[in-house]
Structure formats: C-alpha cells, structure tokens
Design an enzyme around this catalytic site. Structure first.
Site, mmCIF file in Angstrom:
data_model
loop_
_atom_site.group_PDB
_atom_site.id
_atom_site.type_symbol
_atom_site.label_atom_id
_atom_site.label_comp_id
_atom_site.label_asym_id
_atom_site.label_seq_id
_atom_site.Cartn_x
_atom_site.Cartn_y
_atom_site.Cartn_z
ATOM 1 N N SER A 48 26.014 -8.319 7.739
ATOM 2 C CA SER A 48 25.913 -7.124 7.218
ATOM 3 C C SER A 48 25.106 -6.966 6.013
ATOM 4 C CB SER A 48 27.383 -6.697 6.953
ATOM 5 O OG SER A 48 27.254 -5.616 6.256
ATOM 6 N N LYS A 93 32.280 -17.263 -5.819
ATOM 7 C CA LYS A 93 31.952 -15.810 -6.335
ATOM 8 C C LYS A 93 31.157 -16.171 -7.633
ATOM 9 C CE LYS A 93 33.992 -12.834 -3.306
ATOM 10 N NZ LYS A 93 32.920 -11.823 -2.489
#
Lengths: 581, 162
Positions: free
Chosen positions: A322, A361
């Site tokens: 995605s 992250k």
C-alpha cells in the site's frame, strides 16, 4: 498426552513425556537458573547455568535441553550443582563490563538477577578481558550494540536468524575472541538489518538497546520557541504500565496522557486517530485495486521493519505494498499542515515526537521521502521504554496519576484505530470499513475474530457484498517469508495481506518493555497485551474508522476525499529496492 | 566500525565461473558451506567480501553465517597470501621458547598483523598451530623453508634472503 514419572529433589512427579527437565521443574515450582534459554527462541544449552545432576549421567547436564524419561532422578540443588553454577557465573562476570549503575538495563537485567540470586560475593578470576569486544556499534539510527556487555548467549542470533530470517548477525571468530555482530564487522546501520529490535527484546543484558533520543526530546521541550507535539501509538498504552510495576496487560491510556502533559509537551495527540486515516486511505486503495483490477494482493505498509525487509528481500512485491504512509507519519504530515494552519504556527517551529513500541520507527522517521517542504513529517521517535525513563526522570508518580484525555482537534479515535497494535488488527480495521463501503450499509457483525490470535499465519475468506475477499495475516518476518514464498510460487493467492515485522504485532514490538525469560515461561505476553488492546477497542463508542467524526471533519475541511490529490501528496509514499549484501 | 586493511580484489571472470560451478555442484546438499568455502579458497587463495557475497547470493546462506564460519576456522583467510608465506609456529614448545618475540619482530618489520599480507603482496604472516618440529623450537617457515632455534634478532637475516 503421554506422561513419564520422574523424581526431582526426591519429589515424585508425573510430567508430559515431551518436557525438558527445566519445564518439568517449573511445573513443580522448582527454580532452575537460566541465562541463554528463552522459551521458543533459544534452547541450546550453551551457558551452563541450568546444570543439574541426573542419576546415572556421567556429568552435569543442561536442564533446558535434557529431555525427561521414565524413572529419571534429578537433583537441582546439590552442592556440586551450586558450586558449578557459581563458578560458571563468576567466569561470565569476569569478562563482563560490570557498569551496572550506568547501564540501561540496571534493575532489569537477567545477569544482575542471577548474580544476586546465586550470591556471587566476589569474582576470583582476575585476568585478561576479551579484547575482540570493545567498540560500541552506534551507527544504526535504531539499535546500539555494546559487546562489552555481551554474554554470548546467542538469543539475538536465534531471533534474527530463525524467527525473523533477517540473518544479519552471527557469532564470529572462536574461543576467547568469539563475538557477535555482522559480517566483516560492519555496523548494523550498514547491513540489511530491518531495525525491528527483536534482538533488544531478547537480550538478557545491556548489550543491545535502542539509540536513545530522550535528551533531544527534553531539549525540544525546554526550547520555548518550539511547539512540541507528542503522539502515542496504540500498543504503548497496553505496555507502559509494566515499567512502573503494573501487571502485563494493564491499560494505562489516561495515565499516559496525563504523564505526557506533566512532562511539558504542548499537545498530546493519539496516533490511533491517524490509524483511522490510514484505514480510509489504504481501504480505498484496496477497494480500487479489487474493483478496478489493480495489483493484488495489496500488502499493508505500516510496519517499517516489514517495509525495509521487503525492500531488501522481496523487491518484486514493492508494487504490492500500500502506498499509504504509516499512521504516525501521516499524523506528522497533518500536524505540520492542517494543524499548523489551524493553530497558526510555522511548521518549522513544530516538533513532532512519536512514542512508538518500535525501534524501526526511528529509521523510518529519517527516510527522506517522508517529508514535506523540507520538514520531516516526524522529528523524533522514542520507544515505550524511553518514555518510561523520561517519566521517571520527570519525577511523575505514574501509578497514582488521574486519567486524562487526548487533545483536540484530533482527540477521538475509533476502536479500529486501537487494534492496529495487535497482529490481525490492521486487517480487521480495514475489513470493518471495506465491507461497509462495498455493501453500502452499516453492518452489525463487524468483529473479524478469524484474523485475531497468535497463530503464525492466519488465512480467511470474507464475504463482502457478494464478493469474496481472500485475506492473510502474517506476524514475524519468518512467517512473512513463508507466506510470500507461497504467493510467489503461485501456491496461494490473496487480495489483501497484513504483515507485521514483530511476532505478535506492535504489542510485542522491539521498543516495548522487556519481559525476562523466567516470566516468559509462564505468561504469553503477546496474548496478554493483545487482550488489553481488544478490551480498549470494545470500550470505545465508535469502532469503525469511517464513522469517526474527526476523520469525517478532516476530509470535509482539508483532505477532500480518500485518495484525493492532496491526500496523495501528504499521506502516501513510495519504496526503494535495497541491496541484500 | 573497525578499519581493516583494504586490498583491491583482483578476481577474474574465469575464477568466478569456477566458483559458480563449485557452488552448483553442491546445490541442495545440506552442510555444503564448508566444501564450497574450501574450493573458493583454492580458486582465489583467500575469501574476501566479494567472494563471500557470491556464495551468499547463490546459496541463500547469510553473509553473517558465512563470515562466522570463515573466521572460526584458521585455515580460511580473509586476506590474500603473499609470494612468501611466513608462518610462525605457536605450538606449546615454540610458545614457551619465545615464539611471541619472533612474531612481534616480524609484525614490526613487515608492518602487518597476523593474517594479513604486505601491501606489495610480497609477504604474508600467519601464526600456526604445532607443525611437529618441536625439537627445533621456536620455528618459523617461509613457504617450504624451515628455520629453527631462533631468536628475534635472526628475523632480519631471514627476511633478507627473500
């Protein structure tokens, strides 16, 4: 189940025949010390801390790998056993960098605990310390390796090689020079490490830890010219309490918000709201690709460990990912555009801090493509563990804090945003929305329990508006590899796949509170924290992303509609093939 | 991370073809890494990153694991060997008779560490296990020539011969 009768310390027991001596002793509440052992990850009998006497065996045996058998007689507490364990531990300690007071794992270290429990009064072995291990590898944006603290237990190798199949670290050299690291002594920042941090989560000592960003965050908070905004991922709120002595699976959302406010952040936002936004964008992508014949399967892209793994190992699937940014990156982009406008603050003076259960992250936030007009979407990332340290530094009495709510205008999130934190959560959140958009009506049955749980790979066929959506969920990169290889070989085919880099999903991410090996023998941490996530979902008035009024308002006022030109500019990204070696 | 001596890789297409053939001949066999590495070292004389990378890509075994095996066994070398391979015996007899001092003098004179090769490719230096000439301890060999009952001051004279 077949059982055998054995005797441990004179006590008669009937135990499953498949057990090791260690497991049998645990059943009888007899404690055997371990160091290299970690249930399901590393069972190699290397450290010799768990030695026991077995009648008839010619020497002491490692309980963690020795299978029980009928009539076996075990002694776990003889003078010989105690003396042997003590000597082994003294030898390990003689080559260990014993700076406990300044160690990141002070009071949360399995070696320290062993030293205490075994009553190591002194370390009689003075002598040379292995010189092959001295340089600290801190070039990676996510993970620091300090081999001076390493006890060569090999848990990190096992998790990297066998569980994650990332395989960037191994044992090098031999004998006294043995050390753990990357090929050709490269840094973790130079190889195909995906920064998942599972090596940190399994390290019994302080040899692996996250690159600390707490000082930078404090500096930003102190800087009066900066408007410092913090956002917290779903998985943080079901684990943070553990750092303050609360039981595994405690939900501390309100206390966490209260603590962040007392630390001095200007605004406290919820990444879950951005997770709702991710569902709108990603869900729209799924619907478009399914109905208009786009590239299938669509594969989720919120796990930065998984994304980097894909870039190194499966570049042929990059077009399947995605294009939606991960929730905290979307949020950063919105804070520095929509929110900056609303609050009339120059985006250059806004500092976005993300509290994440994740070490990957930190790397993700530095990706140059995740920026807008020269500003990185997210400026700093701290892990759940780093947040706990900061709360302690600030002298905040966490356990006794009142519950407080997130700030507006991004206050409320739906339950769908919350379940992002557990494996299967993104899939379920997306299905809740995709099913209603495709069928055009509000559905009462929106809990997709078939994709929940900790099975390695979960496969489901979901009927939506006369159409069957074939879905699969993998957590842990070894499982992702299995699933992708099956898809690649044409053996399995799907419309939509969720992949999370960490086994269990974000709740057991590489930035979460560390649970020691002994606790992990009795508690399924993945399941306990996931339970808290689903309880949080159930407690919320809105449980579908597209029904969240905050999201509706965002599209009405700013983003127009999911997949709009503006949404694409701010909320979507692209991926790059990376070399494996 | 630690700076290692950089030696330009001079592998040929012909060597690579031989390596690929060696890898192919072990395809699908469990435990094939050792024979592949042995053959690779025969072909190239040593196992630099370029060679290990080819082996990793073709076998699917990670570089970390391959490097771990290469550095575990002293027979494998990360550096090319020199025209003159100097080996100092570090077996028990040689060790107690002062092999360390000889090794130190060689390191100093050649400006290289054990396992490395001088930048002109002339000398390489290794510390070996017992070579079975304990009666002559301490012993060193230069290619097939054996020198025994040494003291550190003999080193210059030996090097002058090559």
């Amino acid at each position: 189940m077949q059982t055998v009768n054995i005797k441990i310390n004179g006590k008669e027991l009937s135990v499953p025949a498949s057990y090791t001596v260690l497991e049998a002793a645990r059943l009888a509440n007899i404690d055997i010390p371990t160091l290299c052992y970690l249930k399901g990850v590393n069972q190699i009998g290397a450290c010799r801390m768990c030695v026991v006497e077995i009648k008839g065996a010619r020497s002491l045996q490692a309980a963690c790998v020795y299978p029980v058998s009928e009539g076996m007689e075990v002694s776990t507490n003889s003078a010989l056993v105690r003396e042997s364990r003590k000597t082994t531990l003294q030898l390990i300690l003689s080559n260990h960098d014993k700076k406990c007071l300044t160690c990141v794992r002070n009071r949360n270290c399995e070696l320290q605990t062993l030293s205490d429990e075994l009553g190591i009064g002194d370390i009689p072995f003075e002598g040379e310390v292995s010189d092959a291990r001295c340089e600290i590898d801190n070039m990676s944006p996510s993970i620091v390796r300090d081999n001076n603290k390493c006890v060569l237990c090999r848990r990190c190798i096992s998790v990297c090689k066998n569980v994650q199949t990332v395989s960037v670290i191994d044992a090098k050299e031999r004998g006294f020079k043995t050390n753990i690291g990357c090929a050709f002594d490269k840094s973790l920042g130079e190889v195909a490490c995906v920064n998942c941090g599972q090596c940190i989560a399994v390290c019994p000592v302080g040899a692996l830890y996250e690159k600390d960003t707490t000082e930078k965050v404090w500096q930003a908070i102190e800087d009066t010219a900066k408007h410092v905004v913090v956002q917290t991922a779903p998985a943080v709120r079901v684990a943070l309490g553990e750092e303050f002595g609360m039981p595994i699976g405690s939900r501390v959302t309100g206390k966490m918000v209260a603590a962040l406010r007392r630390m001095g952040f200007d605004r406290v936002f919820d990444t879950d709201t951005a997770a709702d936004l991710t569902i709108m964008e990603e869900g729209t992508e799924v619907i478009e690709r399914i109905t208009q014949g786009g590239k299938l399967p669509v594969i989720t892209s919120c796990s930065p460990g998984w994304v980097k793994f894909c870039e190194h190992n499966y570049p042929e699937f990059l077009d399947n990912l995605s294009t939606a940014k991960s929730p905290h990156e979307m949020f950063g982009a919105l804070i520095k555009s929509y929110y900056a406008d609303k609050a009339d603050i120059d985006p250059k003076n806004i500092v976005v801090v993300s509290v994440m259960p994740c070490t990957a992250k930190k790397f993700e936030a530095e990706r140059p493509e995740l920026s807008n007009g020269g500003n990185q979407d997210v400026d700093m990332v701290i892990t759940t563990r780093e947040l706990a340290r900061m709360i302690k530094q600030a002298g905040v009495d966490f356990v006794n804090l009142p519950d407080e709510a997130f700030d507006n205008p991004f206050g409320g999130a739906s339950g769908a945003g919350v379940i992002f934190g557990a494996t299967g959560g993104v899939m379920e959140a997306a299905l809740r929305t995709v099913a209603e958009v495709l069928s055009g009506k509000s559905l009462d049955d929106y809990e997709y329990k078939v994709v929940r749980g900790t099975d390695d790979i979960k496969r489901a066929e979901v009927d939506v508006a006369g159409r069957t959506i074939k879905a699969a969920v993998a957590h842990g990169l070894g499982n992702a590899r299995k699933l992708l290889d099956a898809v690649k070989a044409g053996k399995e085919s799907y419309d939509f796949i969720e992949i999370m880099a960490c086994p269990g999903g974000c709740v057991t991410g590489g930035g979460q509170p560390i649970v020691d090996a002994k606790k992990q023998m009795d508690i399924n941490v993945k399941a306990e924290r996931a339970k808290a996530i689903y309880a949080e979902d159930k407690s919320l008035p809105i449980r579908k992303s597209h029904e969240n009024p905050v999201i509706k308002k965002l599209y009405d006022e700013f983003l127009e509609k999911p997949g709009s030109h503006k949404a694409h500019r701010l909320l979507h990204t692209h991926y790059t093939e990376r070399e494996l070696y | 991370m630690s700076e290692k001596k950089v030696i330009t890789f001079k592998g040929t297409k012909e060597q690579e073809a031989r390596l690929l053939k060696a890898i192919e001949s072990h395809k699908g066999q469990p435990g094939s890494l050792m024979p592949i590495l042995q053959q690779a070292q025969e072909i190239y004389g040593y196992l630099p990153i370029e060679v290990q990378r080819i082996i990793a890509q073709k076998t699917g075994i990670s570089m970390a694991e391959i490097y771990g095996v290469v550095t575990f066994y002293t027979q494998f070398s990360l550096y090319p060997k020199g025209e003159y391979k100097i080996s100092v015996c570090m077996g028990t007899a040689c060790y107690v008779k002062g092999a360390n001092a000889i090794l130190d003098r060689l390191k100093e004179r050649l400006g290289i560490e054990v396992g490395e090769c001088s930048s002109d490719g002339k000398y390489s230096l290794d510390a070996t296990r017992c070579i079975g000439a304990c009666g002559l301890a301490p012993v060193l060999t230069v290619n097939d020539d054996v020198y025994g009952r040494l003291v550190a001051d003999d080193v210059d004279g030996i090097l002058a011969k090559y």
